[in-house]
Design a protein around this motif. Sequence first.
Motif, PDB file in Angstrom:
ATOM      1  N   TYR A 129     -15.328 -46.139 -18.853  1.00  0.00           N
ATOM      2  CA  TYR A 129     -14.387 -46.097 -17.732  1.00  0.00           C
ATOM      3  C   TYR A 129     -12.946 -46.359 -18.147  1.00  0.00           C
ATOM      4  CZ  TYR A 129     -18.144 -46.172 -14.205  1.00  0.00           C
ATOM      5  OH  TYR A 129     -19.217 -45.868 -13.402  1.00  0.00           O
ATOM      6  N   ASP A 130     -12.765 -47.100 -19.225  1.00  0.00           N
ATOM      7  CA  ASP A 130     -11.422 -47.560 -19.599  1.00  0.00           C
ATOM      8  C   ASP A 130     -10.375 -46.449 -19.699  1.00  0.00           C
ATOM      9  OD1 ASP A 130     -11.873 -50.246 -19.536  1.00  0.00           O
ATOM     10  OD2 ASP A 130     -12.110 -50.508 -21.694  1.00  0.00           O
ATOM     11  N   PRO A 131     -10.674 -45.310 -20.347  1.00  0.00           N
ATOM     12  CA  PRO A 131      -9.626 -44.280 -20.459  1.00  0.00           C
ATOM     13  C   PRO A 131      -9.073 -43.855 -19.106  1.00  0.00           C
ATOM     14  CG  PRO A 131     -11.440 -43.798 -21.950  1.00  0.00           C
ATOM     15  CD  PRO A 131     -11.892 -44.930 -21.084  1.00  0.00           C
ATOM     16  N   ALA A 132      -9.949 -43.566 -18.144  1.00  0.00           N
ATOM     17  CA  ALA A 132      -9.476 -43.138 -16.822  1.00  0.00           C
ATOM     18  C   ALA A 132      -8.733 -44.266 -16.122  1.00  0.00           C
ATOM     19  CB  ALA A 132     -10.657 -42.675 -15.979  1.00  0.00           C
ATOM     20  N   LEU A 133      -9.304 -45.467 -16.160  1.00  0.00           N
ATOM     21  CA  LEU A 133      -8.694 -46.595 -15.455  1.00  0.00           C
ATOM     22  C   LEU A 133      -7.304 -46.901 -15.994  1.00  0.00           C
ATOM     23  CD1 LEU A 133      -8.992 -48.918 -13.404  1.00  0.00           C
ATOM     24  CD2 LEU A 133      -9.911 -50.303 -15.266  1.00  0.00           C
ATOM     25  N   ALA A 177      -7.482 -38.790 -21.528  1.00  0.00           N
ATOM     26  CA  ALA A 177      -6.484 -39.809 -21.202  1.00  0.00           C
ATOM     27  C   ALA A 177      -5.273 -39.697 -22.107  1.00  0.00           C
ATOM     28  CB  ALA A 177      -7.107 -41.193 -21.325  1.00  0.00           C
ATOM     29  N   ALA A 178      -5.494 -39.305 -23.366  1.00  0.00           N
ATOM     30  CA  ALA A 178      -4.391 -39.180 -24.321  1.00  0.00           C
ATOM     31  C   ALA A 178      -3.413 -38.079 -23.916  1.00  0.00           C
ATOM     32  CB  ALA A 178      -4.935 -38.899 -25.716  1.00  0.00           C
ATOM     33  N   LYS A 179      -3.909 -37.093 -23.188  1.00  0.00           N
ATOM     34  CA  LYS A 179      -3.008 -36.033 -22.723  1.00  0.00           C
ATOM     35  C   LYS A 179      -2.559 -36.280 -21.292  1.00  0.00           C
ATOM     36  CE  LYS A 179      -4.815 -32.018 -21.727  1.00  0.00           C
ATOM     37  NZ  LYS A 179      -5.539 -30.719 -21.751  1.00  0.00           N
ATOM     38  N   GLY A 180      -2.857 -37.498 -20.780  1.00  0.00           N
ATOM     39  CA  GLY A 180      -2.404 -37.878 -19.457  1.00  0.00           C
ATOM     40  C   GLY A 180      -3.223 -37.305 -18.323  1.00  0.00           C
ATOM     41  N   ASP A 181      -4.415 -36.806 -18.631  1.00  0.00           N
ATOM     42  CA  ASP A 181      -5.266 -36.189 -17.620  1.00  0.00           C
ATOM     43  C   ASP A 181      -6.353 -37.183 -17.197  1.00  0.00           C
ATOM     44  OD1 ASP A 181      -6.737 -34.571 -15.980  1.00  0.00           O
ATOM     45  OD2 ASP A 181      -6.918 -32.904 -17.389  1.00  0.00           O
ATOM     46  N   ALA A 182      -5.956 -38.169 -16.403  1.00  0.00           N
ATOM     47  CA  ALA A 182      -6.899 -39.203 -15.964  1.00  0.00           C
ATOM     48  C   ALA A 182      -7.973 -38.637 -15.050  1.00  0.00           C
ATOM     49  CB  ALA A 182      -6.146 -40.323 -15.261  1.00  0.00           C
ATOM     50  N   ASP A 183      -7.620 -37.611 -14.258  1.00  0.00           N
ATOM     51  CA  ASP A 183      -8.586 -37.031 -13.331  1.00  0.00           C
ATOM     52  C   ASP A 183      -9.790 -36.457 -14.059  1.00  0.00           C
ATOM     53  OD1 ASP A 183      -7.441 -37.354 -10.640  1.00  0.00           O
ATOM     54  OD2 ASP A 183      -5.807 -36.128 -11.419  1.00  0.00           O
ATOM     55  N   HIS A 184      -9.531 -35.684 -15.146  1.00  0.00           N
ATOM     56  CA  HIS A 184     -10.646 -35.120 -15.896  1.00  0.00           C
ATOM     57  C   HIS A 184     -11.440 -36.212 -16.617  1.00  0.00           C
ATOM     58  CE1 HIS A 184      -9.161 -30.920 -15.392  1.00  0.00           C
ATOM     59  NE2 HIS A 184     -10.453 -30.659 -15.573  1.00  0.00           N
ATOM     60  N   ALA A 185     -10.752 -37.239 -17.083  1.00  0.00           N
ATOM     61  CA  ALA A 185     -11.448 -38.347 -17.747  1.00  0.00           C
ATOM     62  C   ALA A 185     -12.407 -39.011 -16.760  1.00  0.00           C
ATOM     63  CB  ALA A 185     -10.438 -39.364 -18.270  1.00  0.00           C
ATOM     64  N   PHE A 186     -11.959 -39.188 -15.512  1.00  0.00           N
ATOM     65  CA  PHE A 186     -12.802 -39.814 -14.502  1.00  0.00           C
ATOM     66  C   PHE A 186     -13.939 -38.889 -14.068  1.00  0.00           C
ATOM     67  CE2 PHE A 186     -12.890 -41.798  -9.992  1.00  0.00           C
ATOM     68  CZ  PHE A 186     -13.945 -42.624 -10.364  1.00  0.00           C
ATOM     69  N   GLU A 187     -13.639 -37.600 -13.879  1.00  0.00           N
ATOM     70  CA  GLU A 187     -14.672 -36.642 -13.480  1.00  0.00           C
ATOM     71  C   GLU A 187     -15.779 -36.572 -14.527  1.00  0.00           C
ATOM     72  OE1 GLU A 187     -15.170 -35.008 -10.656  1.00  0.00           O
ATOM     73  OE2 GLU A 187     -13.427 -36.080  -9.869  1.00  0.00           O
ATOM     74  N   LEU A 188     -15.391 -36.668 -15.782  1.00  0.00           N
ATOM     75  CA  LEU A 188     -16.376 -36.632 -16.859  1.00  0.00           C
ATOM     76  C   LEU A 188     -17.339 -37.808 -16.761  1.00  0.00           C
ATOM     77  CD1 LEU A 188     -17.110 -35.039 -19.457  1.00  0.00           C
ATOM     78  CD2 LEU A 188     -15.636 -36.607 -20.714  1.00  0.00           C
TER      79      LEU A 188
END
Length: 553
Positions: A138-142, A111-122
């Motif tokens: 869940y918070d980082p992706a959301l 999430a810190a690098k703006g990659d919400a998709d990978h955060a959610f997939e993880l």
Amino acid sequence: MEGATFPSSATKKKRKTNQTPENKFQFELNSCSKAKDLRGAISLYDAAVLNNTRLNQHHFNALLYLCSNSVTDPSLKDSALDYGFRAFHHMSTLGIVPNEASVTAVARLYAAKGDADHAFELVKSMGKYNASPRLRTYDPALFCFCELLDADKAYEVEEHMNNAGVSLEEAELAALLKVSAQNGRTEKVYEYLHKLRSSVRCVSEATAVVIEEWFRSSKAFEVGQVDLDAGQVKEGILRNGGGWHGQGWVGKGDWIVRRTSIDADGRCCCCSEQLVCVDIDDEETEKFAQSVAGLAMEREVKANFSEFQAWLEKHASYEAIVDGANVGLYQQNFADGGFSICQLDDVVKELYNQRGKKWPLVILHNKRLRGLMENPSSRRVVEEWMNNGVLYTTPNGSNDDWYWLFAAVKLRCLLVTNDEMRDHIFELIGSNFFNQWKERHQVHYTFMKGNLKLQMPPSYSLVIQESEKGSWHVPLAPGTSYESSSCWLCITRSSAHDVVATVSNGVDTSGSSHNDSIDPHWSKNGVCSLDSQVDENNTTSFTGKRKERSPSS
């Protein structure tokens, strides 16, 4: 200390010398974590890898946690991301299974690098680790999707959370509300306002600002219907327990958003709207009653409780239930077996006089009744109760708590008891709306120098309220405003505000009544409750008056 032995300095030195590389690494890594020393932790990690130190899950989690907490520092962000992802990959190559803490930390890195998709997939892949996600997972992706204004992906995260049984809290709901507003998703804004209402009592300043920004936006100006069926709206409020109708935006045009206060009687000092004491809705009430009955049937003699249920079906007109033991034993000497029938009779008579000569129902255990019948003076009182249909006695071996609770829930009426309902039988209920139900239905009491004082439910609830006219009132958490008197958001349409202002000045040009809103003392089943005065302690004392309203008003 006599007989005590202490390790010598040589022994301590020997222990320190014999410390394993793994333990030494753990100790020093924990020290870096406490000091928030990412560079020191990286140095330790590089040395551990170089020396082939045997690393475990705890080592990696400590490093990942420190990396994920360091991404907010611009001078450390690149190193934190680099070493964080490197450590997670290293875990995989060593066959160390990540746990929820590991996944949460790495999701924060993505999430810190703006990659919400990978955060959610993880998070979605946690099943292969036999780990269950939590809210923080869940918070980082959301939050990242919300910051990227990707509303659809944010809704997808919420759906996944719901399926996983993870409940959203205020920060998550506020973020979803904001991204919905920014994307002009008016139906979702309405939905999240109601989700806030159902899960958060008083909102924070940050959430209040999000709400204010929405209602002041051009999109909020456009949204709404002027031809909503007034009967359906009113029916929705009654069905939902008061305080909201859920039928959609009412009206058109500008919203007036102000910070204000509510007076002791529950009336908005800004628009004069009458707030209400919110009850649980019809569906929740029925489920609640069924839950209490089901648990009671498991723990009571089934035939006894079934008999009570059948009796209650035939005697369903009571407006108040009294926990007889709780009142009779109040401030009595338990060692002497004291039970004050006078106190209990005072409560019975007070309710009778104040409810239009309508008797309450007293639930009392059979063994208590037998003791009262042995005394001539108390026997006369009991016989009077019996003649007036006031008394229901529970059988030997029963727990009368089940009986008075079920009666109060099933009949949707007041419950007179000082029992805070925290015992094990109430824990079994496990209902998240139990406290809300108690707030609306429980009547506390005191006897000061022999004088009865009943403390009625509050005249209004500290919860987001939507009126049938389409206005909103949002309570702010303490300390959210610079002015002590400004603790609510008052949000009205300009046209509705003009109507209310006109009515409050004594001239009604709209054809509607000033009392069209739901009265805070009007119960869900159309039964009028007690007229009262609220003093500075929010304690209600009876005035001896009775509201005269028909159930259709």
